[in-house]
Design a protein around this motif. Structure first.
Motif, mmCIF file in Angstrom:
data_model
loop_
_atom_site.group_PDB
_atom_site.id
_atom_site.type_symbol
_atom_site.label_atom_id
_atom_site.label_comp_id
_atom_site.label_asym_id
_atom_site.label_seq_id
_atom_site.Cartn_x
_atom_site.Cartn_y
_atom_site.Cartn_z
ATOM 1 N N PHE A 1 -29.345 25.548 9.420
ATOM 2 C CA PHE A 1 -30.705 25.619 9.024
ATOM 3 C C PHE A 1 -31.118 26.532 7.843
ATOM 4 C CE2 PHE A 1 -30.538 27.269 12.917
ATOM 5 C CZ PHE A 1 -31.301 28.567 12.748
ATOM 6 N N PHE A 2 -30.345 27.831 7.798
ATOM 7 C CA PHE A 2 -30.701 28.872 7.158
ATOM 8 C C PHE A 2 -30.254 28.650 5.806
ATOM 9 C CE2 PHE A 2 -30.352 31.451 11.198
ATOM 10 C CZ PHE A 2 -31.609 32.242 11.211
ATOM 11 N N PHE A 3 -29.227 27.762 5.571
ATOM 12 C CA PHE A 3 -28.619 27.645 4.397
ATOM 13 C C PHE A 3 -28.807 26.144 3.460
ATOM 14 C CE2 PHE A 3 -26.442 31.125 6.370
ATOM 15 C CZ PHE A 3 -26.368 31.791 5.748
ATOM 16 N N ALA A 4 -29.121 25.358 4.413
ATOM 17 C CA ALA A 4 -29.407 24.097 3.901
ATOM 18 C C ALA A 4 -30.797 23.940 3.301
ATOM 19 C CB ALA A 4 -29.579 23.071 5.043
ATOM 20 N N SER A 5 -31.153 23.217 2.131
ATOM 21 C CA SER A 5 -32.372 23.201 1.658
ATOM 22 C C SER A 5 -33.299 22.431 2.108
ATOM 23 C CB SER A 5 -32.105 22.917 -0.304
ATOM 24 O OG SER A 5 -31.485 21.757 -0.043
ATOM 25 N N GLU A 6 -32.883 21.218 2.635
ATOM 26 C CA GLU A 6 -33.449 20.356 3.340
ATOM 27 C C GLU A 6 -32.968 20.245 4.839
ATOM 28 O OE1 GLU A 6 -36.552 19.103 3.206
ATOM 29 O OE2 GLU A 6 -36.709 20.045 0.940
ATOM 30 N N LEU A 7 -33.831 20.402 5.945
ATOM 31 C CA LEU A 7 -33.329 20.343 6.997
ATOM 32 C C LEU A 7 -32.836 18.741 7.579
ATOM 33 C CD1 LEU A 7 -33.889 22.750 8.779
ATOM 34 C CD2 LEU A 7 -35.862 21.909 9.600
ATOM 35 N N ALA A 8 -31.572 18.796 8.131
ATOM 36 C CA ALA A 8 -31.189 17.350 8.601
ATOM 37 C C ALA A 8 -32.157 16.715 9.422
ATOM 38 C CB ALA A 8 -29.964 17.851 9.491
ATOM 39 N N PRO A 9 -32.257 15.325 9.194
ATOM 40 C CA PRO A 9 -33.240 14.766 9.859
ATOM 41 C C PRO A 9 -33.098 14.875 11.559
ATOM 42 C CG PRO A 9 -31.926 13.175 8.670
ATOM 43 C CD PRO A 9 -31.487 14.589 8.562
ATOM 44 N N TYR A 10 -34.213 15.233 12.197
ATOM 45 C CA TYR A 10 -34.379 15.400 13.545
ATOM 46 C C TYR A 10 -35.469 14.633 14.241
ATOM 47 C CZ TYR A 10 -38.283 18.402 12.501
ATOM 48 O OH TYR A 10 -39.445 18.908 12.195
ATOM 49 N N ASP A 11 -35.316 14.369 15.624
ATOM 50 C CA ASP A 11 -36.187 13.362 16.145
ATOM 51 C C ASP A 11 -37.625 14.101 16.591
ATOM 52 O OD1 ASP A 11 -37.618 11.847 18.003
ATOM 53 O OD2 ASP A 11 -36.126 11.691 19.647
ATOM 54 N N GLU B 1 -41.921 30.860 2.272
ATOM 55 C CA GLU B 1 -41.997 29.308 1.622
ATOM 56 C C GLU B 1 -41.357 28.410 2.179
ATOM 57 O OE1 GLU B 1 -40.948 27.712 -2.716
ATOM 58 O OE2 GLU B 1 -40.826 30.059 -2.568
ATOM 59 N N THR B 2 -40.116 28.581 2.573
ATOM 60 C CA THR B 2 -39.478 27.828 3.435
ATOM 61 C C THR B 2 -40.049 27.290 4.758
ATOM 62 O OG1 THR B 2 -37.389 28.516 2.495
ATOM 63 C CG2 THR B 2 -37.196 27.339 4.504
ATOM 64 N N CYS B 3 -40.670 28.475 5.621
ATOM 65 C CA CYS B 3 -41.225 28.071 6.887
ATOM 66 C C CYS B 3 -42.514 27.154 6.510
ATOM 67 C CB CYS B 3 -41.616 29.310 7.307
ATOM 68 S SG CYS B 3 -40.317 30.514 7.998
ATOM 69 N N LEU B 4 -43.244 27.591 5.576
ATOM 70 C CA LEU B 4 -44.395 26.840 5.237
ATOM 71 C C LEU B 4 -44.091 25.243 5.140
ATOM 72 C CD1 LEU B 4 -46.856 29.053 3.284
ATOM 73 C CD2 LEU B 4 -47.083 28.461 5.800
ATOM 74 N N HIS B 5 -43.248 25.312 3.968
ATOM 75 C CA HIS B 5 -42.808 23.776 3.845
ATOM 76 C C HIS B 5 -42.208 23.175 4.920
ATOM 77 C CE1 HIS B 5 -40.759 20.655 1.571
ATOM 78 N NE2 HIS B 5 -39.792 20.999 2.057
ATOM 79 N N ARG B 6 -41.339 23.622 5.812
ATOM 80 C CA ARG B 6 -40.842 22.948 7.061
ATOM 81 C C ARG B 6 -42.064 22.482 7.990
ATOM 82 N NH1 ARG B 6 -34.816 25.663 7.571
ATOM 83 N NH2 ARG B 6 -34.033 24.987 5.434
ATOM 84 N N VAL B 7 -42.843 23.625 8.241
ATOM 85 C CA VAL B 7 -43.842 23.233 9.227
ATOM 86 C C VAL B 7 -44.675 22.058 8.794
ATOM 87 C CG1 VAL B 7 -46.030 24.117 10.251
ATOM 88 C CG2 VAL B 7 -43.928 25.565 10.058
ATOM 89 N N ASP B 8 -45.095 22.036 7.544
ATOM 90 C CA ASP B 8 -45.965 21.054 6.659
ATOM 91 C C ASP B 8 -45.029 19.557 6.955
ATOM 92 O OD1 ASP B 8 -48.124 20.619 4.992
ATOM 93 O OD2 ASP B 8 -46.529 19.562 3.679
ATOM 94 N N ARG B 9 -43.723 19.735 6.784
ATOM 95 C CA ARG B 9 -43.082 18.454 7.165
ATOM 96 C C ARG B 9 -43.032 17.972 8.320
ATOM 97 N NH1 ARG B 9 -37.028 18.036 6.686
ATOM 98 N NH2 ARG B 9 -37.150 15.979 7.238
ATOM 99 N N ALA B 10 -43.077 18.964 9.305
ATOM 100 C CA ALA B 10 -42.980 18.630 10.765
ATOM 101 C C ALA B 10 -44.230 17.815 11.098
ATOM 102 C CB ALA B 10 -42.892 19.816 11.579
ATOM 103 N N ILE B 11 -45.339 18.604 10.651
ATOM 104 C CA ILE B 11 -46.806 17.905 10.669
ATOM 105 C C ILE B 11 -46.874 16.464 10.342
ATOM 106 C CG2 ILE B 11 -49.231 18.105 9.862
ATOM 107 C CD1 ILE B 11 -48.761 21.118 9.827
ATOM 108 N N HIS B 12 -46.277 16.023 9.083
ATOM 109 C CA HIS B 12 -46.444 14.687 8.450
ATOM 110 C C HIS B 12 -45.483 14.010 9.511
ATOM 111 C CE1 HIS B 12 -48.568 15.549 5.022
ATOM 112 N NE2 HIS B 12 -47.764 16.550 4.568
ATOM 113 N N LEU B 13 -44.370 14.401 9.813
ATOM 114 C CA LEU B 13 -43.498 13.676 11.003
ATOM 115 C C LEU B 13 -44.365 13.301 12.053
ATOM 116 C CD1 LEU B 13 -40.275 13.092 10.308
ATOM 117 C CD2 LEU B 13 -39.982 14.965 11.898
#
Length: 488
Positions: free
Chosen positions: A373-383, A463-475
């Motif tokens: 997850f440090f190096f992947a641009s997008e996180l792999a899908p998770y539940d 930047e990455t953190c904000l993006h991923r948290v945002d994505r999690a919220i949508h999820l």
RNA sequence: GGCGCUAUCGUCUAACGGUUAGGACGGAGCCCUCUCAAGGCUUAAAUACGGGUUCGAUUCCCGUUAGCGCUACCA
């Protein structure tokens, strides 16, 4: 100054047992400030292959241990022939014209084949005549028969050894094609190279009586011997390529992400002990502690299984060595494994990641699953259920993540600042710190088990953190919709 | 078959006649803790069997059993 040699025959990859023999020789040489010699014992043209030789070098190189001199037995055939001739001229060997694999087989099957009297007693004239006529023969050592005597030597591991000449057969020195046998070539080279200590597997213990006979016949000094207990499989059988496959190859350890020093550590503890309670040792510590007294006499099991090719202790030792590595060294060794797993790893970033995962990986290869997850641009899908904290629900996860957004946007992006800010936010929301951290962790790492949160955030960057948290919220939002849809 | 070697927890090993038979991995439990680790603590687990020698045997000797090795014109 001791001179020792490792003499593999290139008939397969370097397996763990041979590697151990190399290591023990090396440890002894370095402990005694002696000379380490690598000799390729390739006198069996039928079974030797170039690929095998390459793979042996590959294995040895990986160990990061060195050697001082190198020889190839097939380039020394003349010497072997000369020593054989000298023994023959002394009357200590004779020509055996029995065709290869002839009727002798039967009497051998029944047991005690020692020699063929007819050939052994052939007159010099007839022997010469048949040889001159071009009849092929095997040159055999004439083991003393008139009055059996005990051949003796002292082994540094197994102690005093003796065997009656009455139990030693007239073994071959030269094959009918003129090439030396292992016994001949090995002894001739050991003499010529001035080998002072022969350190090898216990499977050669009984061969040693023959070798003593050859040394004596050649008028050479008898070297010291130290035989090593064998490495065996969990079922007690000897390690073999055919039965156990690649699990016995050192390149398997290399490719799995073992550190050479950890491998050396593991292997040297198989049949040897420093006699104190140390187990994790640096190579230098092993060199310092090494002695023949520490070698024991019973075979050692390499405890691998079908479903797990590596001995648990090897894995543990590897983890120990991994943790002892300097961050730069660790990062450098991790890099190829990360790239092999398909990640575009940037060395500078890896250097910051390495300390975060070093206690969480058992092998270098684990980097691919521990630091993805440090190096992947997008996180792999998770539940999305993973985002829900202990003793909480989806609503709490949503609350926490929404609250985290502005904190992450505003806070100074360092470990202590993030720690303080997120803790304060948790308190404000009235949730436990863990309930605050867990959803963020999953949002950012894609899973629950991960390195400490604040260091992770720091390395990942705002930047990455904000993006991923945002994505999690949508999820979570889409999850909630789905749930309420089912409910209605 | 002959000859040789070996025998302590599941595994790697320590104890060179006197120890509550020690350590490590792995297992179980607890602690620490933002998860996972790492770390710390606790715990279960062994002298193959039978004879000797000895005041006393894991330790020395003999036998049995078991395993391994060698018994090739392989190494």
């Amino acid at each position: 100054m001791p001179r020792v040699r490792f003499a593999p025959s290139p008939t397969g990859f370097l397996h763990i047992g041979s590697a151990r023999t190399f290591i023990f020789n090396w440890l002894y040489a370095r402990h005694e400030h002696g000379t380490m010699i690598l000799r390729i014992d390739d006198t069996d043209a039928d079974r030797n292959t170039r690929e095998s030789e390459t793979s042996i070098f590959e294995g040895l190189q990986w160990l990061e241990l060195d050697w001082d001199e190198q020889y190839r037995q097939s380039e020394r055939l003349e010497l072997h022939g000369q020593v054989a001739q000298a023994i023959f001229r002394k009357g200590l060997a004779y020509r055996d014209f029995t065709p290869a694999g002839a009727e002798e087989e039967k009497s051998r099957q029944e047991g005690a084949w020692l020699f063929n009297a007819e050939m052994r007693e052939l007159s010099a004239e007839e022997s010469d005549r048949r040889a001159a006529a071009g009849e092929p023969f095997v040159l055999r050592f004439r083991v003393p028969r008139d009055s059996p005597r005990d051949i003796r030597f002292r082994d540094s591991v197994y102690g005093e050894q003796s065997k009656s000449t009455a139990d030693i057969e007239d073994f071959a020195l030269l094959r009918s094609n003129g090439l030396p046998t292992y016994h001949m070539a090995s002894c001739a080279d050991d003499i010529d190279l001035g080998i002072s200590h022969i350190i090898r597997g216990q499977d050669h213990l009984t061969n040693t009586f023959k070798h003593v006979l050859i040394f004596e016949a050649a008028g050479a000094a008898i070297p010291e011997f130290a035989h090593l207990p064998l490495l065996i499989a969990p079922d007690g059988s000897k390690l073999s390529k055919r039965r156990h496959g690649p699990v016995v190859s050192v390149t398997t350890y290399r490719d799995a992400g073992f550190l050479p020093q950890a491998f050396v550590n593991f292997v040297c503890l198989l049949g040897w002990s420093p006699k104190d309670d140390r187990d994790r040792m640096s190579v230098q510590e092993m060199v310092d502690a090494f002695s023949f007294e520490g070698i024991n006499r019973s075979n050692a099991v390499v405890n691998f299984r079908e479903d797990d090719p590596f001995d648990p202790k090897a894995v543990w030792l590897n983890a120990q060595h991994l943790m002892a590595l300097a961050p730069e060294d660790l990062a450098g060794r991790l890099l190829p494994f990360l790239r092999a797993a398909g990640f575009e790893a940037e060395p500078g970033k890896l250097l910051r990641v390495a300390p975060l995962i070093r206690e969480r990986i058992k092998t270098l290869r684990d980097v691919a699953t521990a630091a993805d997850f440090f190096f992947a641009s997008e996180l792999a899908p998770y539940d999305s259920a993973e985002l829900i904290p202990q003793k909480g629900d989806a609503a709490m996860a949503l609350l926490v993540l929404r609250a985290a957004l502005p904190v992450l946007a505003a806070a100074e992006f360092t470990h202590p600042a993030l720690d303080a800010a997120l803790r304060a936010e948790a308190q404000r929301l009235g949730v436990k710190a863990g309930q605050m951290f867990q959803p963020i962790r999953v949002a950012v790492c894609g899973r629950k088990a991960a390195p400490p949160l604040f260091e992770t955030l720091e390395v990942l960057g705002r930047e990455t953190c904000l993006h991923r948290v945002d994505r999690a919220i949508h999820l979570l939002e889409s999850r909630n919709e789905a749930v309420s849809h089912v409910d209605s």
